[in-house]
Design an enzyme around this catalytic site. Structure first.
Site, short mmCIF file in Angstrom:
data_model
loop_
_atom_site.label_atom_id
_atom_site.label_comp_id
_atom_site.label_asym_id
_atom_site.label_seq_id
_atom_site.Cartn_x
_atom_site.Cartn_y
_atom_site.Cartn_z
N HIS A 61 0.86 -1.19 0.00
CA HIS A 61 0.00 0.00 0.00
C HIS A 61 0.90 1.24 0.00
CE1 HIS A 61 0.92 -0.55 4.23
NE2 HIS A 61 0.33 0.56 4.58
N ASP A 65 5.59 4.81 5.50
CA ASP A 65 6.55 3.87 6.11
C ASP A 65 6.88 2.70 5.19
OD1 ASP A 65 3.84 3.21 6.68
OD2 ASP A 65 4.39 1.94 8.38
N HIS A 140 -7.48 -1.72 4.58
CA HIS A 140 -6.61 -0.94 5.47
C HIS A 140 -6.97 0.52 5.19
CE1 HIS A 140 -3.12 0.33 7.70
NE2 HIS A 140 -2.43 0.73 6.64
N HIS A 269 5.72 -5.72 11.36
CA HIS A 269 5.12 -4.39 11.56
C HIS A 269 4.83 -4.21 13.05
CE1 HIS A 269 2.42 -0.94 10.53
NE2 HIS A 269 3.18 -0.87 9.45
ZN LIG Z 1 2.66 0.51 7.95
ZN LIG Z 2 -0.37 1.45 6.47
#
Ligand SMILES: [Zn+2]
Ligand SMILES: [Zn+2]
Length: 314
Positions: A61, A65, A140, A269
């Site tokens: 995505h 980050d 998300h 993550h």
């Molecule tokens: Zn992330």
């Molecule tokens: Zn994210």
């Protein structure tokens, strides 16, 4: 066998131990980078993998980050001409943001490397005789998020004993049988593929998911995977924050592994707020075969074998 090397395993911001998300998946001659957080270049060097053959980048995505490292990587590739062509696969929103980064890196000049953006739709991305890579939608924050499914094709083993007994000589005749074609022997007998191929063995299945805010829509694509990589940004005591920011708890990730009949779960993550132990203590009572990835962890995913962690030579 799939090989998986984590370059960064932190959520949102780096910690002393963890860099921002990036991983490499190796299958035969293929090498895929999944996400490219800030600091990925140095992690590639530290991992010993280096920059070679890193021309396929899959984005889960478009959050910063997961993509900021692409600017530095493209700049290095262009300067040192080690790679003349990059393919970046992702949803439209992620690619639009990467486009902006590339405009900063290359300015008004024609980039010295060819950067190809491939706007994904759910389904097959590429395949050959033995392997298929496909993607599926993930929920998300923001649109166009994808998970990746790496799958070996089902294969029927060649039964050497049977071939010997039938008098099939070693050589091109056996190759033809493996490819499903009958062969006629010098004495006039015909041997069919059915005579020398065993029952189909299901191919190895490996799923990589980045950030996610729900698991109910992931059970089907993950079903039966030998290994699943997925985020576990929060613990259950902060389930409200997880919901608000569109992330999973370690418990939810483990529940997905149970619900989808996965063999091994690899959590990544990881927020700076949690110790690895806390994440494991929440997930393992639900799904025992859980590990938390650390930066530079190298795993081998093999059929009929436990998850193998390859020790690094320092
Ligand atoms: Zn992330
Ligand atoms: Zn994210």
């Amino acid at each position: 066998m799939f090989e998986l090397v984590f370059l960064g395993t932190s959520a949102s911001a780096p910690s002393i131990q963890r860099g921002l998300p990036a991983a490499i998946v190796i299958y035969n001659e293929y090498r895929f980078m999944i996400d490219c957080g800030e600091g990925t270049q140095r992690q590639l060097l530290r991992s010993g993998l280096g920059f070679r053959r890193l021309d396929k980048i899959l984005l889960t995505h478009g959050h910063l980050d997961h993509i900021l490292g692409l600017a530095g990587l493209a700049s290095t590739f262009a300067r040192w001409e080690m790679i003349d062509h990059m393919e970046i696969y992702g949803g439209k929103w992620a690619l639009d943001r990467v486009q902006v980064l590339m405009a900063v890196v290359f300015g008004r000049y024609q980039p010295p490397i060819r950067v190809e953006m491939i706007d994904l739709k759910p389904g097959v991305i590429m395949e050959d005789d033995a392997f298929q890579l496909s993607c599926f939608p993930v929920t998300h924050r923001g649109p166009d998020n994808y998970g990746y499914l790496f799958q070996e094709k089902d294969r029927r083993p060649f039964l050497v004993d049977k071939a010997e007994a039938l008098g099939v000589p070693a050589g091109p005749e056996r190759a033809r049988l493996v490819h499903g074609q009958p062969v006629t022997l010098p004495d006039g007998r015909t041997v069919e593929p059915e005579d020398v191929l065993g029952p189909a063995r299901p191919g190895l299945k490996f799923v990589f998911i980045g950030d996610a805010s729900r698991i109910d829509d992931l059970v089907a694509p993950v079903q039966g995977a030998h290994a699943l990589v997925i985020e576990a940004t929060y613990a259950s005591m902060e389930v409200d924050d997880a919901r608000e920011y569109g992330h999973l708890t370690a418990r939810q990730a483990a529940e997905l592994a149970v619900g989808a009949g996965v063999e091994h779960l690899i959590l990544t993550h990881i927020s700076r707020r949690y110790a690895e132990r806390e994440v494991l203590d929440e997930a393992r009572p639900i799904f025992a075969n859980t590990v938390v990835a650390r930066d530079l962890d190298h795993f081998q995913i093999r059929r009929d074998a436990p998850l193998i962690k390859v020790e690094r030579e320092m």
